[in-house]
Design a protein around this motif. Structure first.
Motif, PDB file in Angstrom:
ATOM      1  N   GLN A  15     -18.467  66.949 -24.542  1.00 47.15           N
ATOM      2  CA  GLN A  15     -18.989  67.597 -23.686  1.00 47.15           C
ATOM      3  C   GLN A  15     -20.526  67.132 -23.613  1.00 47.15           C
ATOM      4  O   GLN A  15     -20.837  67.051 -24.549  1.00 47.15           O
ATOM      5  CB  GLN A  15     -18.847  69.155 -23.701  1.00 47.15           C
ATOM      6  N   PRO A  16     -20.949  66.924 -22.287  1.00 48.27           N
ATOM      7  CA  PRO A  16     -22.396  66.767 -22.224  1.00 48.27           C
ATOM      8  C   PRO A  16     -23.278  67.664 -22.484  1.00 48.27           C
ATOM      9  O   PRO A  16     -22.900  69.058 -22.621  1.00 48.27           O
ATOM     10  CB  PRO A  16     -22.356  66.235 -20.695  1.00 48.27           C
ATOM     11  N   LYS A  17     -24.362  67.522 -22.319  1.00 49.22           N
ATOM     12  CA  LYS A  17     -25.564  68.748 -22.642  1.00 49.22           C
ATOM     13  C   LYS A  17     -25.248  69.739 -21.576  1.00 49.22           C
ATOM     14  O   LYS A  17     -25.049  69.181 -20.402  1.00 49.22           O
ATOM     15  CB  LYS A  17     -26.804  68.007 -22.558  1.00 49.22           C
ATOM     16  N   ARG A  18     -25.606  71.209 -21.780  1.00 47.15           N
ATOM     17  CA  ARG A  18     -25.424  72.020 -20.743  1.00 47.15           C
ATOM     18  C   ARG A  18     -26.853  71.783 -20.018  1.00 47.15           C
ATOM     19  O   ARG A  18     -27.888  71.866 -20.385  1.00 47.15           O
ATOM     20  CB  ARG A  18     -25.347  73.339 -21.521  1.00 47.15           C
ATOM     21  N   PRO A  73     -25.291  67.421 -26.771  1.00 42.51           N
ATOM     22  CA  PRO A  73     -23.791  67.096 -26.255  1.00 42.51           C
ATOM     23  C   PRO A  73     -22.995  67.103 -27.595  1.00 42.51           C
ATOM     24  O   PRO A  73     -23.250  66.906 -28.575  1.00 42.51           O
ATOM     25  CB  PRO A  73     -24.232  65.405 -25.915  1.00 42.51           C
ATOM     26  N   VAL A  74     -21.791  67.327 -27.263  1.00 42.74           N
ATOM     27  CA  VAL A  74     -20.623  67.337 -28.223  1.00 42.74           C
ATOM     28  C   VAL A  74     -19.778  66.131 -28.147  1.00 42.74           C
ATOM     29  O   VAL A  74     -19.171  65.896 -27.334  1.00 42.74           O
ATOM     30  CB  VAL A  74     -19.756  68.768 -28.038  1.00 42.74           C
ATOM     31  N   PRO A  75     -19.737  65.578 -29.310  1.00 44.04           N
ATOM     32  CA  PRO A  75     -19.077  64.255 -29.221  1.00 44.04           C
ATOM     33  C   PRO A  75     -17.459  64.647 -29.431  1.00 44.04           C
ATOM     34  O   PRO A  75     -16.908  65.685 -29.782  1.00 44.04           O
ATOM     35  CB  PRO A  75     -19.506  63.612 -30.538  1.00 44.04           C
ATOM     36  N   GLY A  76     -16.391  63.738 -28.961  1.00 44.49           N
ATOM     37  CA  GLY A  76     -15.073  63.755 -29.273  1.00 44.49           C
ATOM     38  C   GLY A  76     -15.125  63.402 -30.746  1.00 44.49           C
ATOM     39  O   GLY A  76     -15.431  62.681 -31.187  1.00 44.49           O
TER      40      GLY A  76
END
Length: 183
Positions: free
Chosen positions: A116-119, A127-130
């Motif tokens: 998920q990208p940065k909010r 950012p949340v990596p896979g």
């Protein structure tokens, strides 16, 4: 159980993937940048401004071999496939010549984490990596499988960074073998 004797069963689901695509893109970009200076050495009339050809020579001589080494290293990483086998005993991960076995008994849970990208509304968000996130049974899990796990992960989070498609294929294979472990 690091490097456990044996091999995956013949009925194991095999997930193949390659890493290093971003490194290859960066290497091609650096080679193109150095190549543009080489073009001005071959065609000095096309240069925007006159002057000596000292800077293009310096860039080509110093950074040209480094760019080619970077490209060769990136091609090596992309050319070596990595395999993950999922069978009734656990996960078998083979990266180059290293093998790592994670038995189902070592895990209380497993989940796939979508990137998920940065909010946009929160400037302090990251950012949340896979990743494939493991919930181990004991505290020694991180030591036994240190080669697989992300060293930059927060304390207590045991994750293996992978692309979105690879995470989905692994979760699908685990759901066929051990659906009780998925969170």
């Amino acid at each position: 159980m690091h490097g456990a004797a044996g091999a995956p069963q013949a009925t194991a689901t095999v997930i193949r993937y390659r890493e290093g695509w971003g490194m290859l893109a960066g290497a091609l970009l650096v080679c193109g940048f150095v190549g543009s200076f080489g073009y001005f050495l071959v065609n000095p009339d096309d240069a925007v401004r006159g002057g000596g050809s000292f800077v293009p020579w310096l860039v080509v001589i110093v950074f040209g071999p480094l760019a080619l080494l970077f490209l060769a290293l990136a091609l090596f990483f992309v050319s070596v496939p990595q395999r993950l086998h999922v069978d009734e005993r656990g996960l078998w991960h083979r990266m180059r010549k290293d093998a790592n076995f994670i038995a189902w008994a070592e895990l209380s849970g497993l989940r796939g984490q979508e990137p998920q990208p940065k909010r946009k509304d929160d400037p302090d968000s990251e950012p949340v990596p896979g990743a494939l996130v493991f919930d181990p049974v004991d505290a020694g899990f991180a030591e036994r499988h240190a080669g697989l796990l992300d060293r930059r992960a927060p304390e207590g989070c045991h994750r293996m960074l992978l692309r979105r498609g690879v995470v989905r294929r692994i979760v699908r294979a685990v759901s066929d073998r051990r659906p009780d472990l998925l969170r």
